[in-house]
Design a protein around this motif. Structure first.
Motif, PDB file in Angstrom:
ATOM      1  N   PRO A  95      12.419   1.371  -2.634  1.00 55.66           N
ATOM      2  CA  PRO A  95      11.493   0.858  -1.613  1.00 55.66           C
ATOM      3  C   PRO A  95      10.519   1.913  -1.106  1.00 55.66           C
ATOM      4  O   PRO A  95       9.363   1.601  -0.824  1.00 55.66           O
ATOM      5  CB  PRO A  95      12.434   0.384  -0.496  1.00 55.66           C
ATOM      6  N   SER A  96      10.976   3.142  -0.980  1.00 54.36           N
ATOM      7  CA  SER A  96      10.098   4.219  -0.531  1.00 54.36           C
ATOM      8  C   SER A  96       8.953   4.444  -1.515  1.00 54.36           C
ATOM      9  O   SER A  96       7.791   4.614  -1.125  1.00 54.36           O
ATOM     10  CB  SER A  96      10.902   5.510  -0.370  1.00 54.36           C
ATOM     11  N   PHE A  97       9.274   4.451  -2.795  1.00 55.50           N
ATOM     12  CA  PHE A  97       8.286   4.611  -3.863  1.00 55.50           C
ATOM     13  C   PHE A  97       7.284   3.460  -3.809  1.00 55.50           C
ATOM     14  O   PHE A  97       6.060   3.657  -3.933  1.00 55.50           O
ATOM     15  CB  PHE A  97       9.022   4.607  -5.202  1.00 55.50           C
ATOM     16  N   CYS A  98       7.806   2.234  -3.634  1.00 61.82           N
ATOM     17  CA  CYS A  98       6.973   1.037  -3.666  1.00 61.82           C
ATOM     18  C   CYS A  98       6.108   0.891  -2.425  1.00 61.82           C
ATOM     19  O   CYS A  98       5.157   0.099  -2.430  1.00 61.82           O
ATOM     20  CB  CYS A  98       7.844  -0.204  -3.836  1.00 61.82           C
ATOM     21  N   PHE A  99       6.428   1.611  -1.368  1.00 65.82           N
ATOM     22  CA  PHE A  99       5.532   1.665  -0.214  1.00 65.82           C
ATOM     23  C   PHE A  99       4.493   2.757  -0.409  1.00 65.82           C
ATOM     24  O   PHE A  99       3.302   2.558  -0.152  1.00 65.82           O
ATOM     25  CB  PHE A  99       6.317   1.935   1.072  1.00 65.82           C
ATOM     26  N   PHE A 100       4.925   3.914  -0.893  1.00 63.26           N
ATOM     27  CA  PHE A 100       4.043   5.080  -0.962  1.00 63.26           C
ATOM     28  C   PHE A 100       2.832   4.833  -1.863  1.00 63.26           C
ATOM     29  O   PHE A 100       1.692   5.121  -1.483  1.00 63.26           O
ATOM     30  CB  PHE A 100       4.826   6.293  -1.461  1.00 63.26           C
ATOM     31  N   VAL A 101       3.039   4.308  -3.059  1.00 59.19           N
ATOM     32  CA  VAL A 101       1.932   4.162  -4.009  1.00 59.19           C
ATOM     33  C   VAL A 101       0.945   3.079  -3.572  1.00 59.19           C
ATOM     34  O   VAL A 101      -0.274   3.318  -3.577  1.00 59.19           O
ATOM     35  CB  VAL A 101       2.457   3.925  -5.434  1.00 59.19           C
ATOM     36  N   PRO A 102       1.385   1.871  -3.173  1.00 67.46           N
ATOM     37  CA  PRO A 102       0.404   0.907  -2.644  1.00 67.46           C
ATOM     38  C   PRO A 102      -0.308   1.411  -1.376  1.00 67.46           C
ATOM     39  O   PRO A 102      -1.502   1.148  -1.200  1.00 67.46           O
ATOM     40  CB  PRO A 102       1.256  -0.332  -2.340  1.00 67.46           C
ATOM     41  N   LYS A 103       0.398   2.151  -0.531  1.00 69.91           N
ATOM     42  CA  LYS A 103      -0.252   2.718   0.656  1.00 69.91           C
ATOM     43  C   LYS A 103      -1.308   3.730   0.236  1.00 69.91           C
ATOM     44  O   LYS A 103      -2.423   3.760   0.787  1.00 69.91           O
ATOM     45  CB  LYS A 103       0.790   3.387   1.543  1.00 69.91           C
ATOM     46  N   PHE A 104      -1.004   4.569  -0.740  1.00 74.14           N
ATOM     47  CA  PHE A 104      -1.980   5.519  -1.266  1.00 74.14           C
ATOM     48  C   PHE A 104      -3.190   4.771  -1.841  1.00 74.14           C
ATOM     49  O   PHE A 104      -4.346   5.168  -1.634  1.00 74.14           O
ATOM     50  CB  PHE A 104      -1.330   6.388  -2.338  1.00 74.14           C
ATOM     51  N   SER A 105      -2.923   3.673  -2.553  1.00 76.19           N
ATOM     52  CA  SER A 105      -4.007   2.879  -3.132  1.00 76.19           C
ATOM     53  C   SER A 105      -4.879   2.264  -2.045  1.00 76.19           C
ATOM     54  O   SER A 105      -6.111   2.266  -2.151  1.00 76.19           O
ATOM     55  CB  SER A 105      -3.429   1.779  -4.027  1.00 76.19           C
ATOM     56  N   ALA A 106      -4.247   1.737  -1.010  1.00 78.09           N
ATOM     57  CA  ALA A 106      -5.014   1.177   0.109  1.00 78.09           C
ATOM     58  C   ALA A 106      -5.895   2.245   0.748  1.00 78.09           C
ATOM     59  O   ALA A 106      -7.059   1.993   1.083  1.00 78.09           O
ATOM     60  CB  ALA A 106      -4.063   0.576   1.140  1.00 78.09           C
ATOM     61  N   ASP A 107      -5.361   3.440   0.881  1.00 74.19           N
ATOM     62  CA  ASP A 107      -6.116   4.526   1.512  1.00 74.19           C
ATOM     63  C   ASP A 107      -7.348   4.903   0.685  1.00 74.19           C
ATOM     64  O   ASP A 107      -8.439   5.069   1.231  1.00 74.19           O
ATOM     65  CB  ASP A 107      -5.227   5.752   1.714  1.00 74.19           C
ATOM     66  N   PHE A 108      -7.188   5.041  -0.657  1.00 67.43           N
ATOM     67  CA  PHE A 108      -8.361   5.469  -1.423  1.00 67.43           C
ATOM     68  C   PHE A 108      -9.380   4.339  -1.576  1.00 67.43           C
ATOM     69  O   PHE A 108     -10.548   4.587  -1.891  1.00 67.43           O
ATOM     70  CB  PHE A 108      -7.990   6.124  -2.766  1.00 67.43           C
ATOM     71  N   LEU A 109      -8.964   3.093  -1.325  1.00 68.08           N
ATOM     72  CA  LEU A 109      -9.909   1.980  -1.315  1.00 68.08           C
ATOM     73  C   LEU A 109     -10.445   1.701   0.087  1.00 68.08           C
ATOM     74  O   LEU A 109     -11.214   0.754   0.288  1.00 68.08           O
ATOM     75  CB  LEU A 109      -9.243   0.717  -1.872  1.00 68.08           C
ATOM     76  N   ASN A 110     -10.027   2.546   1.056  1.00 66.10           N
ATOM     77  CA  ASN A 110     -10.467   2.402   2.451  1.00 66.10           C
ATOM     78  C   ASN A 110     -10.125   1.025   3.018  1.00 66.10           C
ATOM     79  O   ASN A 110     -10.937   0.376   3.676  1.00 66.10           O
ATOM     80  CB  ASN A 110     -11.977   2.664   2.580  1.00 66.10           C
ATOM     81  N   ARG A 111      -8.884   0.606   2.745  1.00 65.54           N
ATOM     82  CA  ARG A 111      -8.400  -0.670   3.260  1.00 65.54           C
ATOM     83  C   ARG A 111      -7.070  -0.477   3.966  1.00 65.54           C
ATOM     84  O   ARG A 111      -6.411   0.544   3.807  1.00 65.54           O
ATOM     85  CB  ARG A 111      -8.256  -1.687   2.120  1.00 65.54           C
ATOM     86  N   SER A 112      -6.675  -1.476   4.702  1.00 62.65           N
ATOM     87  CA  SER A 112      -5.398  -1.436   5.401  1.00 62.65           C
ATOM     88  C   SER A 112      -4.278  -1.867   4.461  1.00 62.65           C
ATOM     89  O   SER A 112      -4.385  -2.922   3.815  1.00 62.65           O
ATOM     90  CB  SER A 112      -5.431  -2.372   6.618  1.00 62.65           C
ATOM     91  N   TYR A 113      -3.223  -1.069   4.398  1.00 65.24           N
ATOM     92  CA  TYR A 113      -2.058  -1.475   3.620  1.00 65.24           C
ATOM     93  C   TYR A 113      -1.496  -2.787   4.171  1.00 65.24           C
ATOM     94  O   TYR A 113      -1.018  -3.638   3.413  1.00 65.24           O
ATOM     95  CB  TYR A 113      -0.983  -0.391   3.666  1.00 65.24           C
ATOM     96  N   TRP A 114      -1.550  -2.962   5.469  1.00 63.71           N
ATOM     97  CA  TRP A 114      -0.876  -4.084   6.138  1.00 63.71           C
ATOM     98  C   TRP A 114      -1.631  -5.395   5.976  1.00 63.71           C
ATOM     99  O   TRP A 114      -1.020  -6.462   5.899  1.00 63.71           O
ATOM    100  CB  TRP A 114      -0.691  -3.761   7.612  1.00 63.71           C
ATOM    101  N   THR A 115      -2.953  -5.341   5.914  1.00 65.53           N
ATOM    102  CA  THR A 115      -3.741  -6.581   5.874  1.00 65.53           C
ATOM    103  C   THR A 115      -4.709  -6.652   4.695  1.00 65.53           C
ATOM    104  O   THR A 115      -5.274  -7.712   4.437  1.00 65.53           O
ATOM    105  CB  THR A 115      -4.552  -6.747   7.173  1.00 65.53           C
ATOM    106  N   GLY A 116      -4.905  -5.556   3.999  1.00 64.01           N
ATOM    107  CA  GLY A 116      -5.928  -5.507   2.964  1.00 64.01           C
ATOM    108  C   GLY A 116      -5.533  -6.209   1.676  1.00 64.01           C
ATOM    109  O   GLY A 116      -4.350  -6.439   1.400  1.00 64.01           O
TER     110      GLY A 116
END
Length: 275
Positions: free
Chosen positions: A101-122
């Motif tokens: 679960p930690s891995f699966c949060f970290f990579v999508p969160k990183f992806s959201a960040d480089f796309l300048n979007r919210s992990y939670w709503t993007g």
């Protein structure tokens, strides 16, 4: 706001790394999952039966990652590869590939960040994950560099064939098996070739580690088995009755994964230095 975002990001990363290490320890202390029971009961692929494979068509969106494309090709993510939430990606990757679960949060969160979007709503389309030098990088083992082939959604079958031919080990049934030295050698060759053929070639430690990380899933999640990797890398589909080769109860952690990634990267650098 920029400073606040950086501070928040720092504490999130510290939390995720602590969470990941905790799961790493728990995996050591708890019994492993039984083969045939890795994918959860409520998820696609349970009991080694995957949804129908349908190749992408028309304007379907695909990324530079075969595993994510396979999720769309089998309908585990939307088949058109569009309007996907980062949380949806988290769940699909965790259940299908048994990443922690930690891995699966970290990579999508990183992806959201480089796309300048919210992990939670993007939301995003798969092709957007191929933003050059974010996760996508030069010298991929399955794609030509973006400067040469801008559409990163399809594998280069010649590169894939070169990679699969690097396998030197054997399974008990005689089928070929990819090893850490094989993968290091393939990465070294690919980087040397990319430097020669791509005038816009770029490389740094971050991209090299990401390249070794992406490649190392072949040794961990797929166990290096060429019979499983061939359909995944050429057609971006699961072989029949496939399941993740990682049996840890809480999935593949980043801490455990680094035990494969770092030797692969060190070997690639060593082989480059030899030449």
């Amino acid at each position: 706001m920029g400073i606040l975002k950086k501070i928040t990001g720092f504490f999130i990363n510290v939390f995720v790394l602590a969470w990941d290490f905790g799961l790493f320890i728990i995996n050591i202390l708890t019994p492993s999952l039984k083969p045939g029971h890795v994918v959860p009961a409520h998820a696609a692929g349970h009991h080694l039966t995957w949804p129908e494979y349908v190749p992408p068509k028309g304007d379907d969106s695909r990324s530079a990652c075969p595993m994510l494309n396979a999720l769309a090709n089998h309908g585990i993510l939307p088949h058109d590869g569009k309007n996907i939430s980062f949380k949806e990606l988290n769940t699909a990757v965790r259940q299908t590939f048994n990443f922690a679960p930690s891995f699966c949060f970290f990579v999508p969160k990183f992806s959201a960040d480089f796309l300048n979007r919210s992990y939670w709503t993007g939301r995003f389309d798969l092709a957007e994950l191929s933003l050059h030098n974010a996760i996508e990088h030069d010298a991929s083992l399955t794609r030509q560099d973006a400067a040469l082939v801008p559409d990163q959604g399809k594998p280069d079958l010649k590169l894939v064939d070169d990679l699969l031919k690097e396998a030197t080990a054997k399974m008990p049934d005689g089928s070929p098996l990819l090893t850490i030295p094989d993968l290091s050698r393939a990465l070294s060759k690919r980087r040397k070739d990319a430097r020669k053929t791509n005038q816009a070639y770029s490389e740094n430690l971050f991209h090299n580690i990401f390249g070794s990380s992406n490649s190392s899933t072949m040794l961990t999640i797929f166990g290096g088995r060429i019979t499983d990797l061939t359909p995944m890398l050429t057609e971006e589909r699961f072989s029949e009755q496939w399941e993740p080769r990682v049996l840890s109860r809480f999935g593949l952690t980043m801490a455990k994964f680094n035990g494969t990634v770092l030797p692969v990267e060190w070997g690639a650098k060593s082989k480059t230095a030899e030449h």
